[in-house]
Design a protein around this motif. Structure first.
Motif, PDB file in Angstrom:
ATOM      1  N   TYR A   1       0.832  -1.213   0.000  1.00 50.24           N
ATOM      2  CA  TYR A   1       0.000   0.000   0.000  1.00 50.24           C
ATOM      3  C   TYR A   1       0.864   1.260   0.000  1.00 50.24           C
ATOM      4  O   TYR A   1       0.479   2.292  -0.562  1.00 50.24           O
TER       5      TYR A   1
ATOM      6  N   TYR B   1     -10.292  -8.246   5.322  1.00 47.81           N
ATOM      7  CA  TYR B   1     -11.270  -7.166   5.106  1.00 47.81           C
ATOM      8  C   TYR B   1     -12.458  -7.807   4.416  1.00 47.81           C
ATOM      9  O   TYR B   1     -12.338  -8.308   3.298  1.00 47.81           O
ATOM     10  N   TRP B   2     -13.588  -7.777   5.026  1.00 49.81           N
ATOM     11  CA  TRP B   2     -14.790  -8.381   4.440  1.00 49.81           C
ATOM     12  C   TRP B   2     -14.501  -9.799   3.937  1.00 49.81           C
ATOM     13  O   TRP B   2     -14.819 -10.143   2.817  1.00 49.81           O
ATOM     14  N   TYR B   3     -13.846 -10.544   4.802  1.00 51.42           N
ATOM     15  CA  TYR B   3     -13.681 -11.990   4.581  1.00 51.42           C
ATOM     16  C   TYR B   3     -12.854 -12.308   3.345  1.00 51.42           C
ATOM     17  O   TYR B   3     -12.984 -13.377   2.740  1.00 51.42           O
ATOM     18  N   SER B   4     -11.964 -11.367   3.009  1.00 44.80           N
ATOM     19  CA  SER B   4     -11.066 -11.530   1.879  1.00 44.80           C
ATOM     20  C   SER B   4      -9.908 -10.559   2.082  1.00 44.80           C
ATOM     21  O   SER B   4      -9.737 -10.019   3.180  1.00 44.80           O
ATOM     22  N   SER B   5      -9.129 -10.336   1.058  1.00 43.79           N
ATOM     23  CA  SER B   5      -8.001  -9.419   1.174  1.00 43.79           C
ATOM     24  C   SER B   5      -8.460  -7.975   0.984  1.00 43.79           C
ATOM     25  O   SER B   5      -9.494  -7.723   0.367  1.00 43.79           O
ATOM     26  N   PRO B   6      -7.676  -7.004   1.485  1.00 47.54           N
ATOM     27  CA  PRO B   6      -7.916  -5.619   1.077  1.00 47.54           C
ATOM     28  C   PRO B   6      -7.826  -5.510  -0.450  1.00 47.54           C
ATOM     29  O   PRO B   6      -7.178  -6.332  -1.107  1.00 47.54           O
ATOM     30  N   ALA B   7      -8.469  -4.476  -1.003  1.00 45.07           N
ATOM     31  CA  ALA B   7      -8.650  -4.372  -2.452  1.00 45.07           C
ATOM     32  C   ALA B   7      -7.343  -4.355  -3.237  1.00 45.07           C
ATOM     33  O   ALA B   7      -7.282  -4.884  -4.351  1.00 45.07           O
TER      34      ALA B   7
ATOM     35  N   LYS C   1      -6.237  -7.611  -4.480  1.00 41.92           N
ATOM     36  CA  LYS C   1      -7.022  -8.096  -5.624  1.00 41.92           C
ATOM     37  C   LYS C   1      -6.552  -7.419  -6.903  1.00 41.92           C
ATOM     38  O   LYS C   1      -6.400  -8.068  -7.939  1.00 41.92           O
ATOM     39  N   GLU C   2      -6.297  -6.105  -6.829  1.00 46.91           N
ATOM     40  CA  GLU C   2      -5.798  -5.413  -8.013  1.00 46.91           C
ATOM     41  C   GLU C   2      -4.431  -5.991  -8.429  1.00 46.91           C
ATOM     42  O   GLU C   2      -4.154  -6.159  -9.620  1.00 46.91           O
TER      43      GLU C   2
ATOM     44  N   LYS D   1     -15.698 -18.079  15.380  1.00 46.02           N
ATOM     45  CA  LYS D   1     -16.751 -17.613  14.455  1.00 46.02           C
ATOM     46  C   LYS D   1     -16.610 -18.237  13.074  1.00 46.02           C
ATOM     47  O   LYS D   1     -17.575 -18.317  12.324  1.00 46.02           O
TER      48      LYS D   1
ATOM     49  N   TYR E   1     -20.342 -17.304  11.618  1.00 47.00           N
ATOM     50  CA  TYR E   1     -20.259 -16.978  10.189  1.00 47.00           C
ATOM     51  C   TYR E   1     -20.618 -18.161   9.287  1.00 47.00           C
ATOM     52  O   TYR E   1     -20.856 -17.980   8.085  1.00 47.00           O
TER      53      TYR E   1
ATOM     54  N   ARG F   1     -18.994 -20.284   7.874  1.00 49.81           N
ATOM     55  CA  ARG F   1     -18.005 -20.584   6.842  1.00 49.81           C
ATOM     56  C   ARG F   1     -16.626 -20.669   7.487  1.00 49.81           C
ATOM     57  O   ARG F   1     -16.318 -19.911   8.400  1.00 49.81           O
TER      58      ARG F   1
ATOM     59  N   LEU G   1     -13.318 -19.503   2.880  1.00 47.94           N
ATOM     60  CA  LEU G   1     -13.219 -18.084   2.550  1.00 47.94           C
ATOM     61  C   LEU G   1     -11.944 -17.771   1.774  1.00 47.94           C
ATOM     62  O   LEU G   1     -11.922 -16.870   0.939  1.00 47.94           O
TER      63      LEU G   1
ATOM     64  N   PRO H   1     -10.457 -18.877  -2.966  1.00 47.67           N
ATOM     65  CA  PRO H   1     -10.036 -18.269  -4.237  1.00 47.67           C
ATOM     66  C   PRO H   1      -8.511 -18.242  -4.407  1.00 47.67           C
ATOM     67  O   PRO H   1      -8.003 -18.457  -5.510  1.00 47.67           O
TER      68      PRO H   1
END
Lengths: 191, 191
Positions: free
Chosen positions: A57, A87-93, A96-97, A132, A139, A141, A146, A149
């Motif tokens: 980052y 972050y929201w059950y995945s990586s920070p954005a 992904k980018e 959880k 959750y 899951r 999670l 991917p």
């Protein structure tokens, strides 16, 4: 025991000339992170020469990932660690980018496989506790589901997907538990 | 049959004053997309008044999501559709940034629940065919597992997670199959 494991790890690393690339994706690694910053500090204190740690980052505050440079770093590494807070059950954005930009056809798959045989290991911190993230937990899951991917990405590019290293319950982690997590993290990276 | 279902859907929509917000996250919706562009075109041809369709990559080419505006759009909707092509077994990065920015504490969870009771439905196109996304398929993971992070988000903010609408095998889809997928998509949105 820890000492023996460390000696053995040193031995293995020297013989295999293992180099490790740690890409940390945390928007506030330098100014806000308690757990990830501590893990990194603990690892840096070991002074290992063949470990490269990047604050992604800080490198790409506007998401403008330098694909060629990331390719060079990845090609030089034997083991790739992607480290991030959940972050929201995945990586920070940005991670992904990074995936969308860096894992290109003709380089990582589809004719050429630049990452084949390298290890991929996730290091993930979650604010909520492990309880959880169970089939019968709040959750419903598991972390395995999670994070699936990333597992399929590893398969697709021919990487060896290692067991993720998790630090869970970071929202309320005590100083003592964080000390232990940092020691376990260093072992997980070096062993 | 289709006609009756459509009439019934119209009836239900009028009675419930359902409004639908479709957020499309495709970096090349206007210049490159074959399948997603076709689905959207088919839906627009229906001329439904209470459906809002947004091309989020066109809105935010530099990832600078307007959180307040997204909140307003979400608050006005009864049903929220997140539509995207599968990129590395998840959404394109902008949808993740949208999640990271828009789903804020004090608005969507943690005291206030602005999204509670709304429907969340994913529309996902995958280049590979459905056969690969099976426990015993090439990828060893199901779409249900790969999309599980979105399911837990819905749970966390109190949304009703609908069955995702999938169009798979888009890399080789025939014109006839795309015609059928577009018709099925319109039914899935309107019914």
């Amino acid at each position: 025991m820890q000492s023996y494991r460390r000696q053995y790890a040193d031995h293995m690393r020297k013989n295999k000339s293992m180099s490790t690339l740690i890409l940390v994706f945390h928007p506030h690694l330098q100014n806000g992170s308690r757990v990830n910053a501590r893990l990194i500090a603990e690892l840096k204190a070991q002074g290992e020469e063949d470990i490269t740690i990047r604050d992604e980052y800080a490198e790409y505050p506007n998401f403008a990932v330098n694909v060629d440079h990331e390719h060079e770093l990845l090609e030089a590494a034997d083991s790739v660690i992607l480290q991030f807070p959940f972050y929201w059950y995945s990586s920070p954005a940005l991670l992904k980018e990074w995936e969308d930009r860096v894992i290109t056809a003709g380089w990582a798959y589809g004719g050429s496989y630049a990452l084949r045989g390298k290890e991929l290991k996730l290091v993930v911190t979650t604010g909520s506790g492990a309880a959880k993230y169970q089939k019968d937990g709040e959750y419903g899951r598991t972390m395995d589901e999670l994070l699936s991917p990333f597992e399929v990405v590893a398969y697709k590019v021919g990487m060896e997907y290692a067991k993720p290293f998790l630090v869970q319950g970071t929202a309320t982690i005590t100083d003592d538990a964080l000390d232990q997590a940092a020691a376990d993290y260093v072992s997980a990276i070096l062993d």
